[in-house]
Design a protein around this motif. Structure first.
Motif, PDB file in Angstrom:
ATOM      1  N   THR A  87       0.685  -0.726  -0.306  1.00  0.00           N
ATOM      2  CA  THR A  87       0.199  -0.266   0.185  1.00  0.00           C
ATOM      3  C   THR A  87       0.377   1.166  -0.339  1.00  0.00           C
ATOM      4  OG1 THR A  87      -1.527  -0.987   1.427  1.00  0.00           O
ATOM      5  CG2 THR A  87      -2.300   1.483   1.809  1.00  0.00           C
ATOM      6  N   TYR A  88       1.602   1.284   0.880  1.00  0.00           N
ATOM      7  CA  TYR A  88       2.890   2.303   0.346  1.00  0.00           C
ATOM      8  C   TYR A  88       4.540   1.608   0.422  1.00  0.00           C
ATOM      9  CZ  TYR A  88      -0.404   3.922   3.998  1.00  0.00           C
ATOM     10  OH  TYR A  88      -1.713   4.838   4.969  1.00  0.00           O
ATOM     11  N   THR A  89       5.275   2.712   0.247  1.00  0.00           N
ATOM     12  CA  THR A  89       6.852   2.230  -0.330  1.00  0.00           C
ATOM     13  C   THR A  89       7.546   3.111   0.253  1.00  0.00           C
ATOM     14  OG1 THR A  89       6.624   3.917  -2.193  1.00  0.00           O
ATOM     15  CG2 THR A  89       6.003   1.969  -3.242  1.00  0.00           C
ATOM     16  N   GLU A  90       8.595   3.308   0.125  1.00  0.00           N
ATOM     17  CA  GLU A  90       9.219   3.783   0.821  1.00  0.00           C
ATOM     18  C   GLU A  90       8.969   4.981   1.257  1.00  0.00           C
ATOM     19  OE1 GLU A  90      14.180   2.986   0.926  1.00  0.00           O
ATOM     20  OE2 GLU A  90      13.100   2.343  -0.907  1.00  0.00           O
ATOM     21  N   GLY A  91       9.182   5.605   2.025  1.00  0.00           N
ATOM     22  CA  GLY A  91       9.157   7.203   2.877  1.00  0.00           C
ATOM     23  C   GLY A  91       8.118   7.623   2.313  1.00  0.00           C
ATOM     24  N   TRP A  92       6.410   6.575   3.129  1.00  0.00           N
ATOM     25  CA  TRP A  92       5.097   6.101   3.136  1.00  0.00           C
ATOM     26  C   TRP A  92       5.141   6.612   2.234  1.00  0.00           C
ATOM     27  CZ3 TRP A  92       4.234   2.383   6.356  1.00  0.00           C
ATOM     28  CH2 TRP A  92       4.885   2.557   7.426  1.00  0.00           C
ATOM     29  N   LYS A  93       5.893   7.048   0.764  1.00  0.00           N
ATOM     30  CA  LYS A  93       4.654   7.137  -0.187  1.00  0.00           C
ATOM     31  C   LYS A  93       3.834   5.789  -0.726  1.00  0.00           C
ATOM     32  CE  LYS A  93       6.757   9.031  -3.525  1.00  0.00           C
ATOM     33  NZ  LYS A  93       7.336   9.404  -4.483  1.00  0.00           N
ATOM     34  N   PRO A  94       2.573   6.584  -0.875  1.00  0.00           N
ATOM     35  CA  PRO A  94       1.263   6.346  -1.412  1.00  0.00           C
ATOM     36  C   PRO A  94       1.400   5.285  -2.693  1.00  0.00           C
ATOM     37  CG  PRO A  94       0.405   8.129  -0.870  1.00  0.00           C
ATOM     38  CD  PRO A  94       1.410   7.731  -0.896  1.00  0.00           C
ATOM     39  N   ALA A  95       0.944   3.789  -2.795  1.00  0.00           N
ATOM     40  CA  ALA A  95       1.141   3.132  -3.731  1.00  0.00           C
ATOM     41  C   ALA A  95       0.079   3.588  -5.044  1.00  0.00           C
ATOM     42  CB  ALA A  95       1.271   1.693  -3.508  1.00  0.00           C
ATOM     43  N   PRO A  96       0.474   3.086  -6.550  1.00  0.00           N
ATOM     44  CA  PRO A  96      -1.102   4.093  -7.284  1.00  0.00           C
ATOM     45  C   PRO A  96      -1.166   2.860  -7.564  1.00  0.00           C
ATOM     46  CG  PRO A  96       0.782   3.265  -8.251  1.00  0.00           C
ATOM     47  CD  PRO A  96       1.953   2.791  -7.002  1.00  0.00           C
ATOM     48  N   GLU A  97      -1.583   1.850  -7.149  1.00  0.00           N
ATOM     49  CA  GLU A  97      -1.761   0.136  -7.538  1.00  0.00           C
ATOM     50  C   GLU A  97      -2.042  -0.908  -6.010  1.00  0.00           C
ATOM     51  OE1 GLU A  97      -2.358  -1.499 -11.386  1.00  0.00           O
ATOM     52  OE2 GLU A  97      -1.469   0.380 -11.660  1.00  0.00           O
ATOM     53  N   PRO A  98      -2.165  -0.730  -4.813  1.00  0.00           N
ATOM     54  CA  PRO A  98      -2.019  -1.137  -4.282  1.00  0.00           C
ATOM     55  C   PRO A  98      -2.724  -3.028  -4.028  1.00  0.00           C
ATOM     56  CG  PRO A  98      -3.190   0.546  -3.021  1.00  0.00           C
ATOM     57  CD  PRO A  98      -2.964   0.737  -3.907  1.00  0.00           C
ATOM     58  N   PHE A  99      -2.313  -3.183  -3.780  1.00  0.00           N
ATOM     59  CA  PHE A  99      -2.634  -5.407  -3.627  1.00  0.00           C
ATOM     60  C   PHE A  99      -3.065  -6.011  -2.304  1.00  0.00           C
ATOM     61  CE2 PHE A  99      -2.173  -9.584  -4.890  1.00  0.00           C
ATOM     62  CZ  PHE A  99      -3.990  -9.911  -5.717  1.00  0.00           C
ATOM     63  N   MET A 100      -1.991  -5.592  -1.270  1.00  0.00           N
ATOM     64  CA  MET A 100      -2.891  -6.564  -0.121  1.00  0.00           C
ATOM     65  C   MET A 100      -1.410  -6.396   0.565  1.00  0.00           C
ATOM     66  SD  MET A 100      -1.071  -9.875  -0.160  1.00  0.00           S
ATOM     67  CE  MET A 100       0.540 -10.939  -0.062  1.00  0.00           C
ATOM     68  N   THR A 101      -2.266  -6.671   2.104  1.00  0.00           N
ATOM     69  CA  THR A 101      -0.941  -6.723   3.385  1.00  0.00           C
ATOM     70  C   THR A 101      -0.879  -8.268   4.370  1.00  0.00           C
ATOM     71  OG1 THR A 101      -1.921  -4.244   4.120  1.00  0.00           O
ATOM     72  CG2 THR A 101      -0.701  -5.137   5.787  1.00  0.00           C
ATOM     73  N   ALA A 102       0.850  -8.539   4.724  1.00  0.00           N
ATOM     74  CA  ALA A 102       0.823 -10.205   4.496  1.00  0.00           C
ATOM     75  C   ALA A 102       1.068  -9.643   6.008  1.00  0.00           C
ATOM     76  CB  ALA A 102       1.451 -10.296   3.247  1.00  0.00           C
ATOM     77  N   ILE A 103       0.727 -10.330   6.313  1.00  0.00           N
ATOM     78  CA  ILE A 103       0.329 -10.452   8.211  1.00  0.00           C
ATOM     79  C   ILE A 103       1.213 -12.213   8.076  1.00  0.00           C
ATOM     80  CG2 ILE A 103      -0.040 -11.078  10.704  1.00  0.00           C
ATOM     81  CD1 ILE A 103      -2.022  -9.226   8.932  1.00  0.00           C
ATOM     82  N   ILE A 104       3.295 -12.452   8.666  1.00  0.00           N
ATOM     83  CA  ILE A 104       3.402 -13.509   8.619  1.00  0.00           C
ATOM     84  C   ILE A 104       4.034 -13.866  10.155  1.00  0.00           C
ATOM     85  CG2 ILE A 104       5.279 -14.561   8.152  1.00  0.00           C
ATOM     86  CD1 ILE A 104       3.629 -14.196   6.016  1.00  0.00           C
ATOM     87  N   LEU A 105       2.873 -14.919  10.952  1.00  0.00           N
ATOM     88  CA  LEU A 105       3.112 -14.938  11.605  1.00  0.00           C
ATOM     89  C   LEU A 105       3.769 -16.802  12.248  1.00  0.00           C
ATOM     90  CD1 LEU A 105      -0.724 -15.303  12.732  1.00  0.00           C
ATOM     91  CD2 LEU A 105       1.420 -13.069  13.452  1.00  0.00           C
ATOM     92  N   LEU A 106       4.577 -16.876  13.461  1.00  0.00           N
ATOM     93  CA  LEU A 106       5.602 -17.947  13.441  1.00  0.00           C
ATOM     94  C   LEU A 106       5.173 -18.144  14.917  1.00  0.00           C
ATOM     95  CD1 LEU A 106       8.728 -17.251  11.498  1.00  0.00           C
ATOM     96  CD2 LEU A 106       6.687 -18.035  10.810  1.00  0.00           C
TER      97      LEU A 106
END
Length: 157
Positions: A87-106
């Protein structure tokens, strides 16, 4: 964690490798490049800046097509949880076409292995359905198997 069945896709697996090794595979570029896309596709470049707001970038070669995945980490709990998004790139720049957020739990498994959960959280039910139809469970399942084999090779080396 509360899951939304309309927007969250979930894959849970067990790895035979210890949690510390699985964590290392997720957080070290040279390790992540070995397993992060279904073979015979490859990760050709990887930048991981493990801090909230830090870059999480991978470049894939998918059958000769280059795919750039640029995002940032949102949350890191050492050895246990990674949350990253496109959803964001470095510097909290909004991405033009975000797809998802991934959550990895171990989590530690009883036999010294690792309980592994991957959650792909989408903005809309339509995006989740699209990801599911693209082969989320099959693709992420293959990647989880590759992660297990690679992590186990490190743990027994």
């Amino acid at each position: 964690m509360i899951l939304d069945p309309d927007t969250d896709l979930v894959l849970t697996r067990k790895s035979n490798a210890p949690r510390a090794t699985v964590w290392q595979c997720w957080t070290t570029p040279e390790h992540l490049m070995q397993w992060f896309v279904p073979a015979p596709n490859t990760v050709t470049a990887c930048t991981l800046d493990l801090r909230p707001g830090g870059a999480c970038k991978t470049t894939f070669d998918i059958g000769g097509t280059v795919m750039e995945n640029n995002g940032v980490y949102l949350e890191i709990v050492e050895g246990r949880k990674l949350v990253f998004t496109d959803t964001y790139t470095e510097g909290w720049k909004p991405a033009p076409e975000p797809f998802m957020t991934a959550i990895i739990l171990l989590e530690d498994a009883d036999d010294g292995g690792t309980q592994y959960t991957a959650i792909a959280r989408h903005r809309t039910p339509e995006a989740a359905k699209q990801h599911e139809e693209m082969g989320f469970h099959t693709g992420w399942g293959i990647v989880a198997d590759q992660l297990d084999a690679y992590a186990l090779s490190l743990a027994t080396a």
